[in-house]
Design an enzyme around this catalytic site. Structure first.
Site, PDB file in Angstrom:
ATOM      1  N   LYS A   9      24.466  48.262  30.736  1.00  0.00           N
ATOM      2  CA  LYS A   9      23.972  46.913  30.485  1.00  0.00           C
ATOM      3  C   LYS A   9      24.567  46.349  29.182  1.00  0.00           C
ATOM      4  O   LYS A   9      25.192  47.094  28.411  1.00  0.00           O
ATOM      5  CB  LYS A   9      22.437  46.961  30.450  1.00  0.00           C
ATOM      6  CG  LYS A   9      21.808  47.373  31.797  1.00  0.00           C
ATOM      7  CD  LYS A   9      20.286  47.376  31.706  1.00  0.00           C
ATOM      8  CE  LYS A   9      19.647  47.714  33.040  1.00  0.00           C
ATOM      9  NZ  LYS A   9      18.157  47.628  32.955  1.00  0.00           N
ATOM     10  N   TYR A  49      18.539  41.412  40.921  1.00  0.00           N
ATOM     11  CA  TYR A  49      17.154  41.705  40.546  1.00  0.00           C
ATOM     12  C   TYR A  49      16.148  40.904  41.375  1.00  0.00           C
ATOM     13  O   TYR A  49      15.007  40.695  40.940  1.00  0.00           O
ATOM     14  CB  TYR A  49      16.957  41.442  39.053  1.00  0.00           C
ATOM     15  CG  TYR A  49      17.488  42.560  38.166  1.00  0.00           C
ATOM     16  CD1 TYR A  49      17.095  43.887  38.360  1.00  0.00           C
ATOM     17  CD2 TYR A  49      18.366  42.288  37.123  1.00  0.00           C
ATOM     18  CE1 TYR A  49      17.572  44.909  37.550  1.00  0.00           C
ATOM     19  CE2 TYR A  49      18.845  43.307  36.298  1.00  0.00           C
ATOM     20  CZ  TYR A  49      18.444  44.611  36.515  1.00  0.00           C
ATOM     21  OH  TYR A  49      18.896  45.622  35.701  1.00  0.00           O
ATOM     22  N   PHE A  57       8.670  39.229  33.638  1.00  0.00           N
ATOM     23  CA  PHE A  57       9.868  39.558  32.854  1.00  0.00           C
ATOM     24  C   PHE A  57      11.160  39.134  33.545  1.00  0.00           C
ATOM     25  O   PHE A  57      12.240  39.412  33.033  1.00  0.00           O
ATOM     26  CB  PHE A  57       9.900  41.056  32.519  1.00  0.00           C
ATOM     27  CG  PHE A  57       9.908  41.984  33.726  1.00  0.00           C
ATOM     28  CD1 PHE A  57      11.091  42.276  34.406  1.00  0.00           C
ATOM     29  CD2 PHE A  57       8.727  42.577  34.171  1.00  0.00           C
ATOM     30  CE1 PHE A  57      11.097  43.130  35.498  1.00  0.00           C
ATOM     31  CE2 PHE A  57       8.721  43.427  35.274  1.00  0.00           C
ATOM     32  CZ  PHE A  57       9.915  43.705  35.942  1.00  0.00           C
ATOM     33  N   ARG A  85      19.399  58.632  38.851  1.00  0.00           N
ATOM     34  CA  ARG A  85      18.068  58.199  38.399  1.00  0.00           C
ATOM     35  C   ARG A  85      17.450  59.248  37.474  1.00  0.00           C
ATOM     36  O   ARG A  85      16.849  58.917  36.449  1.00  0.00           O
ATOM     37  CB  ARG A  85      17.144  57.949  39.600  1.00  0.00           C
ATOM     38  CG  ARG A  85      17.519  56.769  40.458  1.00  0.00           C
ATOM     39  CD  ARG A  85      17.223  55.432  39.845  1.00  0.00           C
ATOM     40  NE  ARG A  85      15.811  55.127  39.702  1.00  0.00           N
ATOM     41  CZ  ARG A  85      15.348  53.915  39.366  1.00  0.00           C
ATOM     42  NH1 ARG A  85      16.193  52.905  39.138  1.00  0.00           N
ATOM     43  NH2 ARG A  85      14.072  53.706  39.225  1.00  0.00           N
ATOM     44  N   THR A  91      12.076  53.989  33.299  1.00  0.00           N
ATOM     45  CA  THR A  91      12.472  52.625  32.916  1.00  0.00           C
ATOM     46  C   THR A  91      12.199  52.350  31.439  1.00  0.00           C
ATOM     47  O   THR A  91      13.021  51.744  30.748  1.00  0.00           O
ATOM     48  CB  THR A  91      11.695  51.614  33.800  1.00  0.00           C
ATOM     49  OG1 THR A  91      11.886  51.977  35.175  1.00  0.00           O
ATOM     50  CG2 THR A  91      12.184  50.200  33.575  1.00  0.00           C
ATOM     51  N   ARG A 102      18.257  57.115  28.872  1.00  0.00           N
ATOM     52  CA  ARG A 102      17.397  56.093  28.267  1.00  0.00           C
ATOM     53  C   ARG A 102      16.604  56.663  27.095  1.00  0.00           C
ATOM     54  O   ARG A 102      16.407  55.987  26.084  1.00  0.00           O
ATOM     55  CB  ARG A 102      16.479  55.498  29.335  1.00  0.00           C
ATOM     56  CG  ARG A 102      17.229  54.529  30.261  1.00  0.00           C
ATOM     57  CD  ARG A 102      16.428  54.199  31.497  1.00  0.00           C
ATOM     58  NE  ARG A 102      16.956  53.061  32.234  1.00  0.00           N
ATOM     59  CZ  ARG A 102      16.506  52.676  33.420  1.00  0.00           C
ATOM     60  NH1 ARG A 102      15.530  53.342  34.014  1.00  0.00           N
ATOM     61  NH2 ARG A 102      17.030  51.633  34.031  1.00  0.00           N
ATOM     62  N   ASN A 112      17.159  48.821  28.004  1.00  0.00           N
ATOM     63  CA  ASN A 112      17.197  50.236  28.390  1.00  0.00           C
ATOM     64  C   ASN A 112      18.572  50.726  28.838  1.00  0.00           C
ATOM     65  O   ASN A 112      18.705  51.729  29.522  1.00  0.00           O
ATOM     66  CB  ASN A 112      16.102  50.559  29.413  1.00  0.00           C
ATOM     67  CG  ASN A 112      16.240  49.754  30.681  1.00  0.00           C
ATOM     68  OD1 ASN A 112      17.175  48.956  30.821  1.00  0.00           O
ATOM     69  ND2 ASN A 112      15.337  49.955  31.617  1.00  0.00           N
ATOM     70  N   HIS A 115      21.597  50.891  34.218  1.00  0.00           N
ATOM     71  CA  HIS A 115      20.974  50.660  35.528  1.00  0.00           C
ATOM     72  C   HIS A 115      21.526  51.662  36.531  1.00  0.00           C
ATOM     73  O   HIS A 115      22.714  51.982  36.502  1.00  0.00           O
ATOM     74  CB  HIS A 115      21.294  49.244  36.033  1.00  0.00           C
ATOM     75  CG  HIS A 115      20.958  49.055  37.492  1.00  0.00           C
ATOM     76  ND1 HIS A 115      19.697  48.710  37.917  1.00  0.00           N
ATOM     77  CD2 HIS A 115      21.707  49.225  38.619  1.00  0.00           C
ATOM     78  CE1 HIS A 115      19.690  48.661  39.249  1.00  0.00           C
ATOM     79  NE2 HIS A 115      20.897  48.963  39.702  1.00  0.00           N
ATOM     80  N   GLU A 126      23.699  46.991  46.433  1.00  0.00           N
ATOM     81  CA  GLU A 126      24.227  46.678  45.102  1.00  0.00           C
ATOM     82  C   GLU A 126      25.734  46.906  45.035  1.00  0.00           C
ATOM     83  O   GLU A 126      26.459  46.126  44.406  1.00  0.00           O
ATOM     84  CB  GLU A 126      23.481  47.510  44.049  1.00  0.00           C
ATOM     85  CG  GLU A 126      22.012  47.087  43.943  1.00  0.00           C
ATOM     86  CD  GLU A 126      21.152  47.996  43.077  1.00  0.00           C
ATOM     87  OE1 GLU A 126      21.672  49.008  42.529  1.00  0.00           O
ATOM     88  OE2 GLU A 126      19.944  47.702  42.943  1.00  0.00           O
TER      89      GLU A 126
HETATM   90  P1  GDP Z   1      14.629  50.420  36.852  1.00  0.00           P
HETATM   91  O1  GDP Z   1      14.885  50.547  38.321  1.00  0.00           O
HETATM   92  O2  GDP Z   1      14.222  51.717  36.194  1.00  0.00           O
HETATM   93  O3  GDP Z   1      15.761  49.754  36.104  1.00  0.00           O
HETATM   94  O4  GDP Z   1      13.340  49.486  36.669  1.00  0.00           O
HETATM   95  P2  GDP Z   1      12.819  48.225  37.501  1.00  0.00           P
HETATM   96  O5  GDP Z   1      13.587  48.041  38.776  1.00  0.00           O
HETATM   97  O6  GDP Z   1      11.348  48.321  37.597  1.00  0.00           O
HETATM   98  O7  GDP Z   1      13.131  47.004  36.531  1.00  0.00           O
HETATM   99  C1  GDP Z   1      14.454  46.505  36.408  1.00  0.00           C
HETATM  100  C2  GDP Z   1      14.724  46.247  34.957  1.00  0.00           C
HETATM  101  O8  GDP Z   1      13.855  45.215  34.497  1.00  0.00           O
HETATM  102  C3  GDP Z   1      14.431  47.423  34.024  1.00  0.00           C
HETATM  103  O9  GDP Z   1      15.512  48.325  33.927  1.00  0.00           O
HETATM  104  C4  GDP Z   1      14.176  46.727  32.721  1.00  0.00           C
HETATM  105  O10 GDP Z   1      15.405  46.365  32.074  1.00  0.00           O
HETATM  106  C5  GDP Z   1      13.483  45.461  33.164  1.00  0.00           C
HETATM  107  N1  GDP Z   1      12.032  45.601  33.118  1.00  0.00           N
HETATM  108  C6  GDP Z   1      11.232  46.282  33.976  1.00  0.00           C
HETATM  109  N2  GDP Z   1       9.943  46.187  33.626  1.00  0.00           N
HETATM  110  C7  GDP Z   1       9.918  45.422  32.515  1.00  0.00           C
HETATM  111  C8  GDP Z   1       8.885  44.947  31.662  1.00  0.00           C
HETATM  112  O11 GDP Z   1       7.702  45.226  31.864  1.00  0.00           O
HETATM  113  N3  GDP Z   1       9.264  44.166  30.606  1.00  0.00           N
HETATM  114  C9  GDP Z   1      10.558  43.845  30.364  1.00  0.00           C
HETATM  115  N4  GDP Z   1      10.859  43.084  29.296  1.00  0.00           N
HETATM  116  N5  GDP Z   1      11.568  44.271  31.135  1.00  0.00           N
HETATM  117  C10 GDP Z   1      11.255  45.050  32.189  1.00  0.00           C
HETATM  118 MG    MG Z   2      14.991  49.113  39.817  1.00  0.00          MG
END
Ligand code: GDP
Ligand code: MG
Length: 149
Positions: A9, A49, A57, A85, A91, A102, A112, A115, A126
């Protein structure tokens, strides 16, 4: 062998972590079959996304991911999706298991660093969003016989 989509990222690029993060995956044994630096257009970020479009968010997430160049890649290997993963960790970097990418490099859920696709279906979607078929390279690695039994 399975393929997964991985992205360093904008914070990872700005913090000069590109080499370190790619090295983690390379040293593990995952094979790079696609790799490029790009700036993600807003519409692509919103598609990527899309599952989060109703979350609070979502706006900041799209701002973040389009805020600077990213390094996108396709990695191939045994159970590549779940392997990546596991290597990335949770996350929220403060909740991620010690030693994960991470946990090692991040402090905040909104920064973080990396991805990785969350399922084989997401990986297919993707990879298609970010790479054209010609950008994915088929090649043999001699070292594979030292990585896989
Ligand atoms: P991932 O699959 O582990 O990347 O997590 P998710 O698919 O749930 O979320 C996608 C991305 O959105 C995450 O990697 C974070 O960068 C962001 N994100 C997820 N949850 C939050 C949150 O509660 N707050 C904020 N600011 N960003 C979030
Ligand atoms: Mg995700």
């Amino acid at each position: 062998m399975e393929r997964t989509f991985v992205m360093i990222k904008p914070d990872g690029v700005q913090r000069n972590l590109v080499g370190n993060i790619i090295a983690c995956f390379e040293k593990k044994g995952l094979k790079i079959v696609g790799l490029k630096m790009m700036r993600i257009p807003r519409d692509l970020a919103e598609k990527h996304y899309g599952e989060h479009k109703d979350k609070p968010f979502f706006g900041p997430l799209v701002d973040y991911i389009t805020s600077g160049p990213v390094v996108a890649m396709v990695l191939e290997g045994k159970d590549a999706v779940s392997t990546v993963r596991e290597m990335m960790g949770a996350t929220n970097p403060l909740k991620a298991a010690p030693g994960t990418i991470r946990a090692t490099y991040g402090m905040d859920i909104g920064r973080n660093v990396v991805h990785g696709s969350d399922s084989p279906a997401s990986a297919g979607r993707e990879i298609n969003l970010f790479f054209s078929p010609e950008e994915l390279v088929d090649y043999q690695r001699d070292v594979d016989r030292w990585i896989y039994e």
